[in-house]
Scaffold this motif. Structure first.
Motif, PDB file in Angstrom:
ATOM      1  N   GLN A   1     -75.797  -5.409  96.536  1.00  0.00           N
ATOM      2  CA  GLN A   1     -76.940  -6.632  96.312  1.00  0.00           C
ATOM      3  C   GLN A   1     -77.922  -6.013  97.062  1.00  0.00           C
ATOM      4  O   GLN A   1     -78.022  -6.294  98.309  1.00  0.00           O
ATOM      5  CB  GLN A   1     -76.040  -8.063  96.343  1.00  0.00           C
ATOM      6  CG  GLN A   1     -75.042  -7.984  95.161  1.00  0.00           C
ATOM      7  CD  GLN A   1     -74.336  -9.045  95.112  1.00  0.00           C
ATOM      8  OE1 GLN A   1     -74.546  -9.881  96.160  1.00  0.00           O
ATOM      9  NE2 GLN A   1     -73.401  -9.553  93.987  1.00  0.00           N
ATOM     10  N   GLY A   2     -79.157  -6.418  96.408  1.00  0.00           N
ATOM     11  CA  GLY A   2     -80.240  -6.279  97.212  1.00  0.00           C
ATOM     12  C   GLY A   2     -81.269  -4.504  97.229  1.00  0.00           C
ATOM     13  O   GLY A   2     -82.385  -5.007  97.236  1.00  0.00           O
ATOM     14  N   LEU A   3     -80.161  -3.773  97.079  1.00  0.00           N
ATOM     15  CA  LEU A   3     -80.609  -2.777  97.157  1.00  0.00           C
ATOM     16  C   LEU A   3     -81.805  -2.534  95.812  1.00  0.00           C
ATOM     17  O   LEU A   3     -82.738  -1.148  96.101  1.00  0.00           O
ATOM     18  CB  LEU A   3     -79.568  -1.039  96.776  1.00  0.00           C
ATOM     19  CG  LEU A   3     -78.559  -0.794  98.056  1.00  0.00           C
ATOM     20  CD1 LEU A   3     -77.901   0.100  97.967  1.00  0.00           C
ATOM     21  CD2 LEU A   3     -79.522  -1.004  99.234  1.00  0.00           C
ATOM     22  N   ALA A   4     -81.295  -2.420  95.075  1.00  0.00           N
ATOM     23  CA  ALA A   4     -82.863  -2.685  93.720  1.00  0.00           C
ATOM     24  C   ALA A   4     -84.145  -3.755  94.322  1.00  0.00           C
ATOM     25  O   ALA A   4     -84.755  -2.705  93.865  1.00  0.00           O
ATOM     26  CB  ALA A   4     -82.127  -3.423  92.547  1.00  0.00           C
ATOM     27  N   ASP A   5     -83.716  -4.701  94.936  1.00  0.00           N
ATOM     28  CA  ASP A   5     -84.893  -5.269  95.509  1.00  0.00           C
ATOM     29  C   ASP A   5     -85.981  -4.522  96.480  1.00  0.00           C
ATOM     30  O   ASP A   5     -87.279  -3.737  96.706  1.00  0.00           O
ATOM     31  CB  ASP A   5     -84.902  -6.591  96.262  1.00  0.00           C
ATOM     32  CG  ASP A   5     -84.638  -7.368  95.370  1.00  0.00           C
ATOM     33  OD1 ASP A   5     -84.974  -7.609  93.794  1.00  0.00           O
ATOM     34  OD2 ASP A   5     -84.166  -9.054  95.056  1.00  0.00           O
ATOM     35  N   LEU A   6     -85.307  -3.451  97.579  1.00  0.00           N
ATOM     36  CA  LEU A   6     -85.390  -3.075  98.699  1.00  0.00           C
ATOM     37  C   LEU A   6     -85.882  -1.675  97.917  1.00  0.00           C
ATOM     38  O   LEU A   6     -86.663  -1.263  98.642  1.00  0.00           O
ATOM     39  CB  LEU A   6     -84.226  -3.029  99.899  1.00  0.00           C
ATOM     40  CG  LEU A   6     -84.705  -1.666 101.078  1.00  0.00           C
ATOM     41  CD1 LEU A   6     -85.324  -2.419 101.157  1.00  0.00           C
ATOM     42  CD2 LEU A   6     -83.245  -1.048 101.193  1.00  0.00           C
TER      43      LEU A   6
END
Length: 261
Positions: A155-160
């Motif tokens: 989770q959060g990798l897409a934003d990164l």
């Protein structure tokens, strides 16, 4: 000089442990290494026993518009290693960095161009998508992404990924994602097929890989943090006989360096 940025916008993922131990291994191998703490929580600063009061910090280097300090003057030489310390004042970075045609994003890069005498720089970042993170990514050559070996870790990798793509497109086309580093790995709990698939898919989307080395948990890490040092440094000093975490960070560093050749 090679610059590594340790980043993941999810908190509690092991960025500081990775940054401090990577810097420790590189230094032990004889490389002149500088750690930069770009997280207002100052955890890397604390681990390296650096000062934040009555001394120059990263704030003075990139956020003091009137009298920016040469980065070489902000380096603290501690028993743990060389560091440019963080500062609680970094919490105001977003409002301080001015919207001046995007130049605010290059302040760390510009500062590092004046750095002399170092082989490697390791940057510890905060779990946030802000101008300070973009400063770090624009200054870096490669990004290491610590990640826990479960679905929630992704989770959060897409934003990164979106942030990295923006930086690559607009500011730092040479920026490379070195790989996803599995941390807090519990050897007895084998990765499920589903989890392996999720991690490989995440790496594929980021156009990178999952490092072969996995960082296992050990009590030595907590002991080192309590003593304000790194588990790798304690391991090299023979203060602990065995540490799976230290051994893994040594192997990871060697794997990382092999990928640079």
């Amino acid at each position: 000089m090679k610059i590594y940025c340790i980043a993941n916008q999810k908190g509690g993922i092991g960025k500081t442990t990775t940054a401090t131990n990577l810097a420790s291994v590189l230094a032990h191998k004889g490389f002149k290494t500088l750690l930069i703490d770009a997280d207002k929580q100052c955890n890397s600063t604390d681990t390296f026993r650096a000062k934040t009061k009555d001394t120059a910090t990263l704030y003075d280097v990139i956020l003091d518009y009137d009298h920016p300090l040469d980065i070489n003057e902000a380096i603290q030489h501690t028993l743990i290693g060389d560091i440019v310390a963080a500062d609680p004042l970094l919490k105001g970075a977003e409002s301080i960095l001015r919207n001046d045609a995007g130049e605010e994003y290059f302040r760390l890069k510009d500062a590092l161009e004046k750095l002399t005498g170092y082989d490697y720089v390791v940057i510890d970042t905060a779990p946030a998508d802000d101008k300070l993170l973009k400063n770090c990514l624009i200054a870096a050559d490669e990004v290491v992404v610590p990640i826990t070996a479960d679905r929630y870790g992704v989770q959060g990798l897409a934003d990164l990924h979106r942030t990295i793509q923006q930086v690559q497109k607009r500011s730092n086309p040479g920026l490379k994602i070195a790989g996803l580093l599995m941390v807090k790995y519990k050897e007895r709990l084998k990765l499920t097929q589903e989890t392996e698939y999720v991690l490989k898919q995440a790496a594929f989307k980021l156009q990178t890989k999952v490092f072969d080395t996995k960082i296992r948990e050990s009590t030595g890490t907590q002991m080192a943090q309590a003593e304000r040092t790194t588990v790798v440094k304690k391991y090299y000093a023979n203060e602990i006989r065995k540490s799976t975490t230290a051994e893994d960070y040594i192997r990871f560093t060697e794997e990382l360096l092999r990928g640079d050749k």
